[in-house]
Design a protein around this motif. Sequence first.
Motif, PDB file in Angstrom:
ATOM      1  N   GLU A 222      37.479 -62.789 -41.114  1.00 14.95           N
ATOM      2  CA  GLU A 222      36.848 -63.628 -42.127  1.00 14.95           C
ATOM      3  C   GLU A 222      35.783 -64.485 -41.466  1.00 14.95           C
ATOM      4  OE1 GLU A 222      39.698 -65.869 -44.350  1.00 14.95           O
ATOM      5  OE2 GLU A 222      41.178 -64.250 -44.297  1.00 14.95           O
ATOM      6  N   ARG A 223      34.610 -64.505 -42.056  1.00 20.33           N
ATOM      7  CA  ARG A 223      33.471 -65.196 -41.447  1.00 20.33           C
ATOM      8  C   ARG A 223      33.781 -66.661 -41.143  1.00 20.33           C
ATOM      9  NH1 ARG A 223      27.745 -64.364 -41.676  1.00 20.33           N
ATOM     10  NH2 ARG A 223      26.587 -66.293 -41.362  1.00 20.33           N
ATOM     11  N   GLU A 224      34.492 -67.336 -42.064  1.00 26.21           N
ATOM     12  CA  GLU A 224      34.770 -68.770 -41.888  1.00 26.21           C
ATOM     13  C   GLU A 224      35.654 -69.013 -40.674  1.00 26.21           C
ATOM     14  OE1 GLU A 224      35.127 -67.072 -44.687  1.00 26.21           O
ATOM     15  OE2 GLU A 224      33.395 -67.854 -45.801  1.00 26.21           O
ATOM     16  N   LYS A 225      36.621 -68.124 -40.435  1.00 26.47           N
ATOM     17  CA  LYS A 225      37.531 -68.296 -39.307  1.00 26.47           C
ATOM     18  C   LYS A 225      36.928 -67.775 -38.012  1.00 26.47           C
ATOM     19  CE  LYS A 225      41.776 -68.058 -42.063  1.00 26.47           C
ATOM     20  NZ  LYS A 225      43.064 -67.329 -42.277  1.00 26.47           N
ATOM     21  N   TYR A 226      36.124 -66.709 -38.109  1.00 28.16           N
ATOM     22  CA  TYR A 226      35.577 -66.074 -36.915  1.00 28.16           C
ATOM     23  C   TYR A 226      34.472 -66.911 -36.294  1.00 28.16           C
ATOM     24  CZ  TYR A 226      33.529 -62.441 -33.947  1.00 28.16           C
ATOM     25  OH  TYR A 226      33.029 -61.728 -32.892  1.00 28.16           O
ATOM     26  N   GLY A 227      33.637 -67.551 -37.110  1.00 26.91           N
ATOM     27  CA  GLY A 227      32.601 -68.442 -36.590  1.00 26.91           C
ATOM     28  C   GLY A 227      31.306 -67.751 -36.211  1.00 26.91           C
ATOM     29  N   LYS A 228      31.232 -66.441 -36.343  1.00 28.44           N
ATOM     30  CA  LYS A 228      30.006 -65.681 -36.080  1.00 28.44           C
ATOM     31  C   LYS A 228      29.831 -64.664 -37.194  1.00 28.44           C
ATOM     32  CE  LYS A 228      31.410 -64.487 -31.904  1.00 28.44           C
ATOM     33  NZ  LYS A 228      31.423 -63.829 -30.569  1.00 28.44           N
ATOM     34  N   GLU A 229      28.661 -64.020 -37.229  1.00 26.65           N
ATOM     35  CA  GLU A 229      28.407 -63.064 -38.304  1.00 26.65           C
ATOM     36  C   GLU A 229      29.342 -61.868 -38.181  1.00 26.65           C
ATOM     37  OE1 GLU A 229      24.648 -61.029 -38.226  1.00 26.65           O
ATOM     38  OE2 GLU A 229      24.516 -61.132 -36.050  1.00 26.65           O
ATOM     39  N   ILE A 230      29.870 -61.431 -39.303  1.00 28.72           N
ATOM     40  CA  ILE A 230      30.696 -60.236 -39.337  1.00 28.72           C
ATOM     41  C   ILE A 230      29.791 -59.016 -39.130  1.00 28.72           C
ATOM     42  CG2 ILE A 230      32.239 -58.839 -40.753  1.00 28.72           C
ATOM     43  CD1 ILE A 230      33.445 -61.480 -39.765  1.00 28.72           C
ATOM     44  N   ALA A 231      30.271 -58.071 -38.325  1.00 30.00           N
ATOM     45  CA  ALA A 231      29.543 -56.854 -37.958  1.00 30.00           C
ATOM     46  C   ALA A 231      28.370 -57.131 -37.021  1.00 30.00           C
ATOM     47  CB  ALA A 231      29.067 -56.078 -39.185  1.00 30.00           C
ATOM     48  N   GLY A 232      28.353 -58.305 -36.411  1.00 32.26           N
ATOM     49  CA  GLY A 232      27.296 -58.607 -35.441  1.00 32.26           C
ATOM     50  C   GLY A 232      27.267 -57.617 -34.289  1.00 32.26           C
ATOM     51  N   ASP A 233      28.440 -57.097 -33.901  1.00 35.88           N
ATOM     52  CA  ASP A 233      28.491 -56.125 -32.805  1.00 35.88           C
ATOM     53  C   ASP A 233      27.733 -54.856 -33.150  1.00 35.88           C
ATOM     54  OD1 ASP A 233      29.971 -57.858 -31.285  1.00 35.88           O
ATOM     55  OD2 ASP A 233      31.882 -56.812 -31.532  1.00 35.88           O
ATOM     56  N   LEU A 234      27.728 -54.478 -34.425  1.00 31.74           N
ATOM     57  CA  LEU A 234      26.986 -53.281 -34.834  1.00 31.74           C
ATOM     58  C   LEU A 234      25.486 -53.552 -34.837  1.00 31.74           C
ATOM     59  CD1 LEU A 234      29.219 -51.949 -37.752  1.00 31.74           C
ATOM     60  CD2 LEU A 234      29.289 -51.369 -35.313  1.00 31.74           C
ATOM     61  N   TRP A 235      25.086 -54.708 -35.305  1.00 32.82           N
ATOM     62  CA  TRP A 235      23.666 -55.073 -35.272  1.00 32.82           C
ATOM     63  C   TRP A 235      23.158 -55.112 -33.836  1.00 32.82           C
ATOM     64  CZ3 TRP A 235      20.373 -55.112 -39.206  1.00 32.82           C
ATOM     65  CH2 TRP A 235      20.856 -55.276 -40.509  1.00 32.82           C
ATOM     66  N   GLU A 236      24.011 -55.595 -32.914  1.00 33.12           N
ATOM     67  CA  GLU A 236      23.606 -55.729 -31.510  1.00 33.12           C
ATOM     68  C   GLU A 236      23.834 -54.451 -30.706  1.00 33.12           C
ATOM     69  OE1 GLU A 236      25.819 -59.136 -30.210  1.00 33.12           O
ATOM     70  OE2 GLU A 236      24.976 -60.400 -31.797  1.00 33.12           O
ATOM     71  N   GLY A 237      24.522 -53.481 -31.295  1.00 32.80           N
ATOM     72  CA  GLY A 237      24.758 -52.218 -30.607  1.00 32.80           C
ATOM     73  C   GLY A 237      25.811 -52.279 -29.528  1.00 32.80           C
ATOM     74  N   LYS A 238      26.764 -53.207 -29.644  1.00 35.85           N
ATOM     75  CA  LYS A 238      27.801 -53.355 -28.622  1.00 35.85           C
ATOM     76  C   LYS A 238      28.672 -52.103 -28.546  1.00 35.85           C
ATOM     77  CE  LYS A 238      27.157 -57.732 -27.368  1.00 35.85           C
ATOM     78  NZ  LYS A 238      28.127 -58.767 -27.713  1.00 35.85           N
ATOM     79  N   ARG A 239      28.920 -51.650 -27.316  1.00 39.95           N
ATOM     80  CA  ARG A 239      29.798 -50.506 -27.095  1.00 39.95           C
ATOM     81  C   ARG A 239      31.226 -51.022 -26.974  1.00 39.95           C
ATOM     82  NH1 ARG A 239      24.598 -49.225 -27.995  1.00 39.95           N
ATOM     83  NH2 ARG A 239      23.963 -47.240 -27.046  1.00 39.95           N
ATOM     84  N   THR A 240      31.891 -51.180 -28.098  1.00 42.82           N
ATOM     85  CA  THR A 240      33.250 -51.708 -28.107  1.00 42.82           C
ATOM     86  C   THR A 240      34.257 -50.563 -28.127  1.00 42.82           C
ATOM     87  OG1 THR A 240      33.362 -51.765 -30.524  1.00 42.82           O
ATOM     88  CG2 THR A 240      32.485 -53.726 -29.419  1.00 42.82           C
ATOM     89  N   LEU A 241      35.509 -50.911 -27.856  1.00 40.95           N
ATOM     90  CA  LEU A 241      36.585 -49.922 -27.935  1.00 40.95           C
ATOM     91  C   LEU A 241      36.625 -49.294 -29.323  1.00 40.95           C
ATOM     92  CD1 LEU A 241      39.069 -49.014 -26.097  1.00 40.95           C
ATOM     93  CD2 LEU A 241      40.431 -50.527 -27.527  1.00 40.95           C
ATOM     94  N   ILE A 242      36.378 -50.106 -30.345  1.00 43.89           N
ATOM     95  CA  ILE A 242      36.408 -49.624 -31.736  1.00 43.89           C
ATOM     96  C   ILE A 242      35.308 -48.605 -31.980  1.00 43.89           C
ATOM     97  CG2 ILE A 242      36.210 -50.321 -34.149  1.00 43.89           C
ATOM     98  CD1 ILE A 242      37.193 -53.126 -33.208  1.00 43.89           C
TER      99      ILE A 242
END
Length: 333
Positions: A222-242
């Motif tokens: 949830e954006r309010e609890k996470y404190g950063k944009e949701i799906a930001g890793d996809l916008w930034e192209g992060k190579r995550t385990l997921i």
Amino acid sequence: MLTPGRLREAIQQRMLEALPRPEAAPRPELAEYARLLRDYPERGGKMLRGSLLCYTGLAYGAPLERLLPVAAALELFQNWALIHDDIEDASDERRGKPALHKLYGMPLALNAGDALHARMWSLLVEAEAPRGVLLEFARLVERTAEGQHLEMTWVERQRLDLTEADYLEMCGQKAAYYTAVAPLRLGALAALAEPPAAFEEAGMKLGLGFQIVDDVLNLAGEREKYGKEIAGDLWEGKRTLILLRFLRQAVPEERSRAEALLRLPRERKPAAEVDWLHRRILESGAVEHARRVAEGMLGEGLEALRPVLAELPEPQAAAGVLELLERLVRREA
């Protein structure tokens, strides 16, 4: 012993005491400089790393007065590293507000990060931190930079042939070491004790598990609890385990579509395509896989730490270490 909330306040106060105050600046430009340095530290945060360091040092019998400057320096590291990380990743937000470079521009934000780095070392020297503490800080800075280099080169060179083992190696260097290993080791070193091998072994599992949970929240939180944009890793192209799990299991057509999107810089990614990839990842089971991996690592890390902490001279503080880590596993801290 201080409660977690009071300890966080004490660490933040010690950190802010080490920074310039705008009202004391001799000219307006330097008042702005002071505001930049204080921006991320004043946004708060969990003070996870500093608190873990303090509880560990207290468990060894060290006085809080000796531990607080080291904990504050570790939180300064966290803040200047985040400023640089946000610039390098072109992030939009940090702790629910615009990233520093979005507010002031990249050159001023980068300079503020460099200044906080210098303040970190000044705080340690002024506190006459033991040589082992200084060497550990150098080690954590170097390991974090190595991990960051791995991640950035994978994005810049469009590496999509990576495995889950590659991710764990990168994440161990970039995030896990400074999140859990370094705080545990620094707590012992500040107490003039030799850190046991279990601090590195268990701390690495805990740090990896915590970062994987963070990756999960980036896509499914949830954006309010996470404190950063949701799906930001996809916008930034992060190579995550997921992401790597999704790509490995995707049918050829979907993998090609996802890879074409991931090769684009953030500003050229179509929002509709990011939404598609986000939705498909959530539907694929890759998030649940990552959750299982994280839960296993967090559980193993906690179990490995328990017998070591049970042998320390201050059981109440040792229990505080475990309580803090267990709350983090449940994402309550």
